[in-house]
Design an enzyme around this catalytic site. Structure first.
Site, short mmCIF file in Angstrom:
data_model
loop_
_atom_site.label_atom_id
_atom_site.label_comp_id
_atom_site.label_asym_id
_atom_site.label_seq_id
_atom_site.Cartn_x
_atom_site.Cartn_y
_atom_site.Cartn_z
N HIS A 1 -3.92 0.60 -2.84
CA HIS A 1 -3.94 -0.47 -2.06
C HIS A 1 -2.87 -1.65 -2.36
O HIS A 1 -2.39 -1.43 -3.48
CB HIS A 1 -5.37 -1.05 -2.13
CG HIS A 1 -6.54 -0.27 -1.74
ND1 HIS A 1 -7.42 -0.56 -0.78
CD2 HIS A 1 -6.67 1.07 -1.68
CE1 HIS A 1 -8.33 0.67 -0.51
NE2 HIS A 1 -7.63 1.67 -1.09
N GLU B 1 -3.27 -4.67 -3.00
CA GLU B 1 -3.37 -5.58 -4.14
C GLU B 1 -3.58 -4.87 -5.44
O GLU B 1 -2.99 -5.64 -6.58
CB GLU B 1 -4.98 -6.21 -3.94
CG GLU B 1 -5.02 -7.07 -2.77
CD GLU B 1 -5.45 -6.41 -1.31
OE1 GLU B 1 -6.02 -7.07 -0.50
OE2 GLU B 1 -5.30 -5.14 -1.23
N CYS C 1 -10.55 -3.38 -2.98
CA CYS C 1 -9.73 -4.16 -3.71
C CYS C 1 -10.49 -5.63 -4.41
O CYS C 1 -9.91 -5.93 -5.45
CB CYS C 1 -8.76 -4.97 -2.81
SG CYS C 1 -7.47 -3.63 -2.20
N CYS D 1 -10.09 -5.60 1.15
CA CYS D 1 -10.87 -4.70 1.48
C CYS D 1 -11.91 -4.65 0.29
O CYS D 1 -11.72 -4.99 -0.87
CB CYS D 1 -10.76 -3.36 1.84
SG CYS D 1 -9.96 -2.50 0.06
N ASN E 1 0.91 -1.23 0.05
CA ASN E 1 0.04 0.12 0.15
C ASN E 1 0.87 1.38 -0.13
O ASN E 1 1.95 1.36 0.89
CB ASN E 1 -0.85 -0.17 1.17
CG ASN E 1 -0.65 -0.35 2.50
OD1 ASN E 1 0.65 -0.78 2.63
ND2 ASN E 1 -1.01 0.56 3.51
N GLN E 2 0.41 2.01 -0.93
CA GLN E 2 1.20 3.51 -0.89
C GLN E 2 0.33 4.70 -0.71
O GLN E 2 -0.79 4.88 -1.33
CB GLN E 2 1.63 3.73 -2.37
CG GLN E 2 2.45 2.29 -2.88
CD GLN E 2 3.64 2.01 -2.35
OE1 GLN E 2 4.12 2.69 -1.46
NE2 GLN E 2 4.31 0.75 -2.58
N GLU E 3 0.47 5.10 0.51
CA GLU E 3 -0.03 6.30 0.74
C GLU E 3 0.51 7.88 0.44
O GLU E 3 1.74 7.78 0.58
CB GLU E 3 -0.41 6.34 2.30
CG GLU E 3 -1.20 5.20 2.66
CD GLU E 3 -1.55 5.00 4.20
OE1 GLU E 3 -2.14 3.84 4.40
OE2 GLU E 3 -0.84 5.76 4.96
#
EC number: 3.5.4.5
Length: 292
Positions: A101, A103, A131, A128, A88-90
């Site tokens: 996300h 996936e 995804c 989630c 995950n990349q925020e």
């Protein structure tokens, strides 16, 4: 990345040493091809799935989670047995909708390495709803198996019963299948051409508004990104995100960016403003925009 990986995989373990050696040989790219996977499985008497489970903390180490501090790792397994890491990349100081996300990260990583079908998704936390919907767009989604540390061999559609997808909108195109929007790359600037070629491979059957990104790094390397649209619209993944994700998973530093080009055929929508907003939080390099 090297030190983070070594901390994630204690080097007093022979399997971990072997994994680190493989990653070192490819400059820490989060990817293992079929031959590497089979060699590790043979040498350490592991099944493919057990190796993937062992690698989940490593995949999660590629995360950037300035908001949640909750690292998710995923491994998409291609139909030929290649392992594509995802995390995950925020993006702090931007809209939360810009998030990638895990996936999505693994799938777009596979896509940019020209994978055509995902057979398995291995992830350290239950996918989630976002995804699940994203995976439902995939070519061969009905055959994908989901594997979690506590539960393996689950069909994707057991997580998404009575699913809404491309077929409900009379769309035959699926993500990862070959795409061609007849965009011509004939610009005098090669980086613009690479952005056009990326746009030409976008999956956007709902808006018919392809766009692509090309990022030039100071060492001359180029990373591209393509637009991945979704039947449910909101789980769609813009080209800037797929490019940044690939950069992160292949140990590129955003501080080394020299130029960023977007090429877009904005028929029904445009991602220009969204891309500029995100970039303004990450780099001082300005987006070069080319309308197709």
């Amino acid at each position: 990345m090297q030190e983070l990986i070594k901390r994630t995989l204690p080097q007093d373990d022979a399997l971990n040493q072997a994994i680190v050696n493989e990653l070192r040989s490819q400059n820490w790219a989060g990817f293992l091809n079929y031959s590497q996977v089979q060699q590790l499985c043979h040498n350490f008497e592991l099944t493919t799935l057990k190796l993937a489970m062992h690698l989940l903390p490593l995949a999660a180490s590629y995360s950037h989670t300035a908001i949640s501090h909750f690292n998710v790792g995923a491994i998409a397994i291609g139909e030929q047995g290649d392992f594509y890491f995802g995390a995950n990349q925020e993006f702090a100081n931007s809209a939360i909708q810009q998030t990638i996300h895990a996936e999505q990260s693994a799938i777009s990583h596979a896509w940019l390495r020209n994978e055509r079908r995902i057979s398995d998704m291995v992830v350290n936390y239950t996918p989630c709803g976002h995804c699940r919907q994203f995976m439902n767009e995939l070519h061969g989604a009905e055959k994908i198996s989901i594997h979690l540390p506590h539960s393996q061999n689950n069909p994707l559609h057991s997580y998404l019963p009575d699913a809404f997808g491309p077929k409900d909108l009379d769309i035959a195109a699926h993500l990862l299948a070959e795409e061609n929007h007849d965009l011509v790359a004939d610009h005098q600037d090669d980086l613009v051409n690479q952005a056009i070629l990326a746009a030409n491979q976008s999956h956007c059957p709902y808006s018919n508004s392809p766009h692509g990104i090309a990022i030039l790094f100071k060492n001359g390397d180029v990373v591209t990104g393509r637009y991945a649209e979704n039947a449910a619209f909101n789980p769609s993944l813009p080209a800037l995100q797929t490019a940044l994700n690939f950069a992160y998973l292949n140990d590129r530093k955003l501080s080394d960016i020299e130029r960023i080009v977007m090429a877009e055929k904005a028929l029904k929508l445009s991602h220009k403003t969204m891309a500029e907003t995100l970039l303004s939080t990450l780099t001082s390099v300005e987006l070069e925009y080319y309308s197709l």
